[in-house]
Write an enzyme that holds these catalytic residues in place. Structure first.
Site, PDB file in Angstrom:
ATOM      1  NE  ARG A 149      -1.730   4.683   7.402  1.00  0.00           N
ATOM      2  CZ  ARG A 149      -2.977   4.681   7.813  1.00  0.00           C
ATOM      3  NH1 ARG A 149      -3.268   4.610   9.078  1.00  0.00           N
ATOM      4  NH2 ARG A 149      -3.948   4.770   6.936  1.00  0.00           N
ATOM      5  NE  ARG A 197      -3.622  -2.394   2.364  1.00  0.00           N
ATOM      6  CZ  ARG A 197      -4.582  -2.679   3.223  1.00  0.00           C
ATOM      7  NH1 ARG A 197      -4.843  -1.830   4.221  1.00  0.00           N
ATOM      8  NH2 ARG A 197      -5.285  -3.779   3.110  1.00  0.00           N
ATOM      9  NE  ARG A 223      -2.189  -1.243  11.918  1.00  0.00           N
ATOM     10  CZ  ARG A 223      -3.126  -0.517  11.340  1.00  0.00           C
ATOM     11  NH1 ARG A 223      -4.410  -0.822  11.525  1.00  0.00           N
ATOM     12  NH2 ARG A 223      -2.813   0.500  10.584  1.00  0.00           N
ATOM     13  CD  GLU A 262      -9.095  -1.281  10.795  1.00  0.00           C
ATOM     14  OE1 GLU A 262      -9.219  -0.052  10.965  1.00  0.00           O
ATOM     15  OE2 GLU A 262      -9.220  -1.842   9.690  1.00  0.00           O
ATOM     16  CB  SER A 279     -11.625  -4.208   8.335  1.00  0.00           C
ATOM     17  OG  SER A 279     -12.631  -3.258   8.277  1.00  0.00           O
TER      18      SER A 279
END
Length: 422
Positions: free
Chosen positions: A277, A262, A390, A349, A352
């Site tokens: 991130r 990403r 994470r 998070e 999802s």
RNA sequence: GGUGAGGUGGCUGAGUGGUUGAAAGCAGCGCUUUGCUAAAGCGCCGUAGCCCAAAAGGCUACCGAGGGUUCGAAUCCCUCCCUCACCGCCA
């Protein structure tokens, strides 16, 4: 992609549902309705001309077989042909324009989704476990440096900022987590393991809604039009694109471990400390392809499957039901699973879980043959099970010991091969 | 990368310029026969879209994709994609 017929027949309903996401779509709806009306008008004209041509061409054939003259008819058809060329061009322009507009209109939130315009309206559905009692918890960056679990400076040397390079026990811990999760989902939750390509075609990215709207966030290889998948959702959901599945084949349940790429354009500086991130990260992804009637119960079990990972690892987490304003572009309903990070003193998070209903399936022509013999669009769902950096950060922070070592959760020990890292 | 073969409905597979949207078989659905199963017989059965208030009905498009030739293309020509086989190269 929404069904143009739904927009045509119930424009107010569509506008109202979209407005709960935060609005701004009224202009697009008006535009798509205008284009749709125009498109159909031209299509009707075009079809009349084609019918004329077909009829006259048959007459020509008949006349010729009887050796009668047909020059006048041929001239007539030639003229119709010219008009058809012209109208075909206009029709396809409108077709394209309509598809373009439809691709950029978000999905309608499910009626059960709490209405609200930002994350403050999200609803905590449940939580599990408790925050570990730690007097002065070190964060994962400090722990990682001390125990040499990953090396951000050298990763930057290889690839630039916001990349991770796991090292030594850190690399092994990551691999242990991957194997642990895949085994859990395949053995106990009934998913089929897939090891897909990491590069995907543009059509697949459109199918799962990464494109056209979010092109700036994707890594692409210009010369052969391939993209580095930002999530295995792309590969797994597109596996059966343009197919018609049997009702008895559903639900399809896939799990895959893949790296995810990403650009995170515009995200620099925000929540980017350490490894939470980054531009490339590993993830175990869960995807389901279901019949429409079952998709919401499958969403609940999908979330439960992902939660199970945290439960077995003994990590405190909560499940958040996203409100309409926080919902992703293609999702009708989403549960975020957030693991507790003692170092950040916050929830992170790690998954999802979303039901896209037929939004993605319509884009990729993914259908099933229903009991009545009709082909209908499947529903598609996905969720991480789970995202690794994470999870890794929360795990080492939660299991840190006063002496600076890290205890390895019992269920992970067979995979890691030791009970502690020091 | 080279050469050759090929891409037709859910599947197998006919079809080389005009009643072929597409033979035949399999699968599927309905009915008949049957104590059940099996088998047999008969019928139905592609998709998308447009017109119509709707139904009924009608029409259009689609034989890998896109162009072209023609009054008319699954069928002829060109480009591209994909699959298979062999050769070359390669972790």
């Amino acid at each position: 992609m929404l069904d143009i017929r739904l927009i045509r027949e119930k424009p107010d309903f569509v506008r109202e549902r979209l407005a709960t996401r935060g609005g701004g779509d009224d202009a697009k709806i008006a535009e798509v309705l205008r284009v749709d009306a125009e498109r159909r008008k031209i299509e009707t004209q075009l079809q009349r001309l084609q019918a004329d041509r077909n009829r006259l061409s048959k007459e020509i054939g008949a006349k010729r077989s009887r050796s009668e003259p047909s020059e006048d008819l041929e001239a007539q058809v030639r003229k119709i042909g010219d008009e058809i060329v012209d109208l075909t061009q206009r029709a396809s322009t409108f077709d394209e324009e309509q598809r373009h507009l439809l691709l950029e209109i978000a999905n309608l939130p499910h009626e059960s989704v709490p209405v609200g315009k930002d994350p403050s309206a999200n609803r905590v559905a449940r939580s599990w476990g408790e925050k570990p009692q730690l007097s002065e918890p070190a964060d994962h960056v400090a722990l990682g440096a001390k125990l040499k679990l990953f090396d951000l400076e050298r990763a930057a040397k290889l690839s630039g900022s916001d990349f991770i390079c796991f090292t030594g026990a850190g690399a092994k811990l990551e691999r242990a987590l991957i194997n642990f999760m895949i085994d859990l989902h395949t053995r106990e939750h009934g998913y089929t393991e897939i090891s897909p390509p990491f590069l995907v075609r543009r059509d697949c990215m459109v199918g799962t809604t990464q494109l056209p709207k979010f092109e700036a966030d994707m890594y692409g290889l210009e010369e052969n039009q391939l993209f580095l998948a930002p999530t295995a959702e792309v590969q797994l959901t597109n596996l059966h694109r343009e197919e018609i599945l049997g009702l008895s084949d559903l639900p399809k349940k896939f799990v895959a471990y893949t790296p995810c790429f990403r650009r995170e354009a515009g995200a620099a500086g925000r929540e980017t400390r350490g490894i939470i991130r980054v531009h490339q990260f590993d993830k175990v992804e869960l995807v389901k392809i279901t019949a429409p009637a079952k998709s919401y119960e499958e969403l609940e079990s999908l979330a439960a499957d992902a939660e199970r990972v945290l439960q077995l690892l003994g990590l405190h987490y909560r499940v958040v039901e996203l409100c309409t304003g926080d919902l992703g572009f293609g999702s009708a309903k989403t549960y975020d699973i957030e693991v507790w990070s003692p170092g950040q003193n916050a929830f992170l998070e790690v998954s999802s879980c979303s039901n896209f209903e037929d939004f993605q399936a319509r884009r990729m022509h993914l259908r099933f043959k229903d009991r009545d013999g009709k082909n209908r669009f499947c529903h598609t769902l996905n969720g991480s099970g789970l995202a690794l950096p994470r999870l890794f950060a929360a795990l080492i922070e939660s299991y840190q010991q006063p002496d600076g070592s890290i205890r390895v959760p019992e269920k992970l020990q067979p995979y890691f091969g030791a009970s502690e890292i020091r």
